[in-house]
Design a protein around this motif. Structure first.
Motif, PDB file in Angstrom:
ATOM      1  N   PRO A  37      49.729  56.881  25.516  1.00 43.61           N
ATOM      2  CA  PRO A  37      49.861  56.413  26.901  1.00 43.61           C
ATOM      3  C   PRO A  37      48.504  56.387  27.611  1.00 43.61           C
ATOM      4  CG  PRO A  37      50.602  58.681  26.726  1.00 43.61           C
ATOM      5  CD  PRO A  37      50.281  58.224  25.334  1.00 43.61           C
ATOM      6  N   VAL A  38      48.280  55.333  28.372  1.00 47.46           N
ATOM      7  CA  VAL A  38      46.989  55.131  29.052  1.00 47.46           C
ATOM      8  C   VAL A  38      47.199  54.477  30.412  1.00 47.46           C
ATOM      9  CG1 VAL A  38      45.721  54.851  26.881  1.00 47.46           C
ATOM     10  CG2 VAL A  38      46.636  52.833  28.038  1.00 47.46           C
ATOM     11  N   ASP A  39      46.130  54.425  31.163  1.00 42.05           N
ATOM     12  CA  ASP A  39      46.010  53.543  32.323  1.00 42.05           C
ATOM     13  C   ASP A  39      45.103  52.408  31.895  1.00 42.05           C
ATOM     14  OD1 ASP A  39      47.459  54.557  34.561  1.00 42.05           O
ATOM     15  OD2 ASP A  39      46.028  56.213  34.670  1.00 42.05           O
ATOM     16  N   THR A  51      45.996  50.516  36.831  1.00 37.47           N
ATOM     17  CA  THR A  51      47.229  51.285  36.925  1.00 37.47           C
ATOM     18  C   THR A  51      46.846  52.740  37.152  1.00 37.47           C
ATOM     19  OG1 THR A  51      47.353  51.680  34.537  1.00 37.47           O
ATOM     20  CG2 THR A  51      48.431  49.692  35.381  1.00 37.47           C
ATOM     21  N   SER A  52      47.801  53.530  37.587  1.00 37.70           N
ATOM     22  CA  SER A  52      47.469  54.927  37.877  1.00 37.70           C
ATOM     23  C   SER A  52      48.578  55.898  37.502  1.00 37.70           C
ATOM     24  CB  SER A  52      47.129  55.078  39.356  1.00 37.70           C
ATOM     25  OG  SER A  52      48.234  54.689  40.138  1.00 37.70           O
ATOM     26  N   HIS A  53      49.408  55.516  36.548  1.00 42.24           N
ATOM     27  CA  HIS A  53      50.464  56.444  36.155  1.00 42.24           C
ATOM     28  C   HIS A  53      50.368  56.875  34.699  1.00 42.24           C
ATOM     29  CE1 HIS A  53      51.705  52.369  35.683  1.00 42.24           C
ATOM     30  NE2 HIS A  53      52.896  52.621  35.249  1.00 42.24           N
ATOM     31  N   ALA A  54      49.324  56.460  33.989  1.00 47.15           N
ATOM     32  CA  ALA A  54      49.002  56.922  32.631  1.00 47.15           C
ATOM     33  C   ALA A  54      50.201  56.895  31.687  1.00 47.15           C
ATOM     34  CB  ALA A  54      48.382  58.314  32.670  1.00 47.15           C
ATOM     35  N   GLY A  55      51.049  55.921  31.827  1.00 40.66           N
ATOM     36  CA  GLY A  55      52.208  55.866  30.961  1.00 40.66           C
ATOM     37  C   GLY A  55      52.346  54.572  30.195  1.00 40.66           C
ATOM     38  N   LEU A  56      51.309  53.745  30.157  1.00 41.78           N
ATOM     39  CA  LEU A  56      51.404  52.460  29.467  1.00 41.78           C
ATOM     40  C   LEU A  56      51.029  52.631  28.000  1.00 41.78           C
ATOM     41  CD1 LEU A  56      49.684  50.293  32.195  1.00 41.78           C
ATOM     42  CD2 LEU A  56      52.116  50.610  31.811  1.00 41.78           C
ATOM     43  N   PRO A  57      51.845  52.132  27.100  1.00 39.92           N
ATOM     44  CA  PRO A  57      51.572  52.313  25.669  1.00 39.92           C
ATOM     45  C   PRO A  57      50.443  51.384  25.196  1.00 39.92           C
ATOM     46  CG  PRO A  57      53.602  51.079  25.989  1.00 39.92           C
ATOM     47  CD  PRO A  57      53.122  51.483  27.350  1.00 39.92           C
ATOM     48  N   LEU A  58      49.342  51.977  24.769  1.00 38.00           N
ATOM     49  CA  LEU A  58      48.124  51.236  24.463  1.00 38.00           C
ATOM     50  C   LEU A  58      48.316  50.162  23.388  1.00 38.00           C
ATOM     51  CD1 LEU A  58      45.134  50.780  24.951  1.00 38.00           C
ATOM     52  CD2 LEU A  58      44.657  52.655  23.380  1.00 38.00           C
ATOM     53  N   ASN A 120      37.681  36.469  25.137  1.00 35.81           N
ATOM     54  CA  ASN A 120      36.740  37.407  24.526  1.00 35.81           C
ATOM     55  C   ASN A 120      36.951  38.829  25.020  1.00 35.81           C
ATOM     56  OD1 ASN A 120      35.503  35.561  22.875  1.00 35.81           O
ATOM     57  ND2 ASN A 120      33.787  35.202  24.249  1.00 35.81           N
ATOM     58  N   ALA A 121      37.189  38.997  26.315  1.00 41.94           N
ATOM     59  CA  ALA A 121      37.377  40.331  26.885  1.00 41.94           C
ATOM     60  C   ALA A 121      38.630  40.996  26.319  1.00 41.94           C
ATOM     61  CB  ALA A 121      37.463  40.250  28.406  1.00 41.94           C
ATOM     62  N   ILE A 122      39.712  40.251  26.231  1.00 41.82           N
ATOM     63  CA  ILE A 122      40.958  40.816  25.710  1.00 41.82           C
ATOM     64  C   ILE A 122      40.817  41.160  24.233  1.00 41.82           C
ATOM     65  CG2 ILE A 122      43.324  40.208  25.056  1.00 41.82           C
ATOM     66  CD1 ILE A 122      43.610  38.934  27.829  1.00 41.82           C
ATOM     67  N   LYS A 123      40.282  40.250  23.459  1.00 43.14           N
ATOM     68  CA  LYS A 123      40.150  40.511  22.024  1.00 43.14           C
ATOM     69  C   LYS A 123      39.205  41.662  21.738  1.00 43.14           C
ATOM     70  CE  LYS A 123      41.424  35.861  20.651  1.00 43.14           C
ATOM     71  NZ  LYS A 123      40.978  34.596  20.057  1.00 43.14           N
ATOM     72  N   SER A 124      38.062  41.699  22.410  1.00 46.59           N
ATOM     73  CA  SER A 124      37.111  42.779  22.129  1.00 46.59           C
ATOM     74  C   SER A 124      37.633  44.129  22.616  1.00 46.59           C
ATOM     75  CB  SER A 124      35.734  42.475  22.725  1.00 46.59           C
ATOM     76  OG  SER A 124      35.779  42.468  24.119  1.00 46.59           O
ATOM     77  N   SER A 125      38.295  44.171  23.767  1.00 44.34           N
ATOM     78  CA  SER A 125      38.820  45.452  24.244  1.00 44.34           C
ATOM     79  C   SER A 125      39.966  45.940  23.376  1.00 44.34           C
ATOM     80  CB  SER A 125      39.250  45.359  25.708  1.00 44.34           C
ATOM     81  OG  SER A 125      40.406  44.576  25.851  1.00 44.34           O
ATOM     82  N   SER A 126      40.814  45.024  22.910  1.00 44.44           N
ATOM     83  CA  SER A 126      41.912  45.425  22.022  1.00 44.44           C
ATOM     84  C   SER A 126      41.365  45.955  20.707  1.00 44.44           C
ATOM     85  CB  SER A 126      42.851  44.246  21.769  1.00 44.44           C
ATOM     86  OG  SER A 126      43.474  43.854  22.962  1.00 44.44           O
ATOM     87  N   TYR A 127      40.415  45.258  20.135  1.00 40.32           N
ATOM     88  CA  TYR A 127      39.823  45.690  18.876  1.00 40.32           C
ATOM     89  C   TYR A 127      39.143  47.051  19.040  1.00 40.32           C
ATOM     90  CZ  TYR A 127      37.351  45.503  14.451  1.00 40.32           C
ATOM     91  OH  TYR A 127      36.892  45.791  13.205  1.00 40.32           O
ATOM     92  N   ARG A 128      38.417  47.225  20.129  1.00 44.12           N
ATOM     93  CA  ARG A 128      37.738  48.493  20.408  1.00 44.12           C
ATOM     94  C   ARG A 128      38.756  49.624  20.589  1.00 44.12           C
ATOM     95  NH1 ARG A 128      34.947  46.668  24.231  1.00 44.12           N
ATOM     96  NH2 ARG A 128      36.303  47.253  25.936  1.00 44.12           N
ATOM     97  N   ALA A 129      39.827  49.359  21.324  1.00 45.61           N
ATOM     98  CA  ALA A 129      40.857  50.379  21.550  1.00 45.61           C
ATOM     99  C   ALA A 129      41.521  50.787  20.239  1.00 45.61           C
ATOM    100  CB  ALA A 129      41.907  49.869  22.538  1.00 45.61           C
ATOM    101  N   PHE A 130      41.864  49.793  19.396  1.00 47.28           N
ATOM    102  CA  PHE A 130      42.493  50.120  18.116  1.00 47.28           C
ATOM    103  C   PHE A 130      41.535  50.916  17.237  1.00 47.28           C
ATOM    104  CE2 PHE A 130      44.828  45.915  18.896  1.00 47.28           C
ATOM    105  CZ  PHE A 130      45.803  46.542  19.653  1.00 47.28           C
ATOM    106  N   GLY A 131      40.271  50.546  17.253  1.00 38.18           N
ATOM    107  CA  GLY A 131      39.264  51.291  16.490  1.00 38.18           C
ATOM    108  C   GLY A 131      39.109  52.714  16.993  1.00 38.18           C
ATOM    109  N   ASP A 132      39.111  52.889  18.322  1.00 39.60           N
ATOM    110  CA  ASP A 132      39.028  54.231  18.912  1.00 39.60           C
ATOM    111  C   ASP A 132      40.211  55.091  18.468  1.00 39.60           C
ATOM    112  OD1 ASP A 132      36.755  53.417  20.286  1.00 39.60           O
ATOM    113  OD2 ASP A 132      37.769  53.289  22.246  1.00 39.60           O
ATOM    114  N   LEU A 133      41.394  54.495  18.470  1.00 33.86           N
ATOM    115  CA  LEU A 133      42.579  55.245  18.070  1.00 33.86           C
ATOM    116  C   LEU A 133      42.509  55.673  16.609  1.00 33.86           C
ATOM    117  CD1 LEU A 133      45.485  53.342  19.864  1.00 33.86           C
ATOM    118  CD2 LEU A 133      44.515  55.572  20.443  1.00 33.86           C
TER     119      LEU A 133
END
Length: 156
Positions: A37-39, A51-58, A120-133
């Motif tokens: 879960p993230v914001d 967002t500010s409820h930290a409940g969105l599934p990344l 580009n922003a969506i693809k790079s942020s998604s790829y970065r987030a998946f890599g971080d996880l």
């Protein structure tokens, strides 16, 4: 310039199932809806939507944003929407030619960018987030969802 990012909360009561269940054996639905879960934050040089409820599934957000880019790419005047399950709030995307607008029911901010920058922003942020996880939770690389996300060239 547009930027998509996320923030995980470190509060124990906001932890997702990743702290209670075996990630490697989690089902696709569990990974997409109950883990990590993230914001989220979408910003340009002047303003932001967050967002500010930290409940969105990344993982779900990442895949949904990639689907939204595909929807917007289908027509010069396409629209798409990401709805939050826990509330009536949503983030809406509208394409008009080469431009894209992002609005949210969370506030009155309207972000405008080019379709190229948005994609580009969506693809790079998604790829970065998946890599971080995967860096933080190596067992995630054993799941079928991980293979779907990281191997599918259509995602990136």
């Amino acid at each position: 310039m547009i930027e998509f990012s996320y923030r995980k909360e470190s509060l124990p009561e906001l932890f997702g199932w990743e702290h209670q269940r075996d990630i490697a054996s989690a089902t696709r639905g569990e990974l997409l809806w109950y883990f990590f879960p993230v914001d989220i934050l979408i910003r340009d040089e002047r303003q932001e939507i967050k967002t500010s409820h930290a409940g969105l599934p990344l993982l779900n957000i990442g895949l949904s944003m990639i689907d939204i880019i595909e929807e917007l790419s289908s027509s010069e005047s396409a629209t798409a929407r990401y709805g939050f399950l826990e509330s009536d709030d949503s983030i809406s995307f509208a394409r008009e030619g080469d431009r894209a607008e992002i609005r949210s029911t969370l506030d009155s901010v309207v972000l405008t960018t080019s379709m190229f920058e948005l994609s580009n922003a969506i693809k790079s942020s998604s790829y970065r987030a998946f890599g971080d996880l995967i860096s933080e939770y190596p067992a995630l690389s054993q799941s079928a969802v991980s293979a779907e996300i990281l191997i599918d060239p259509e995602c990136f």
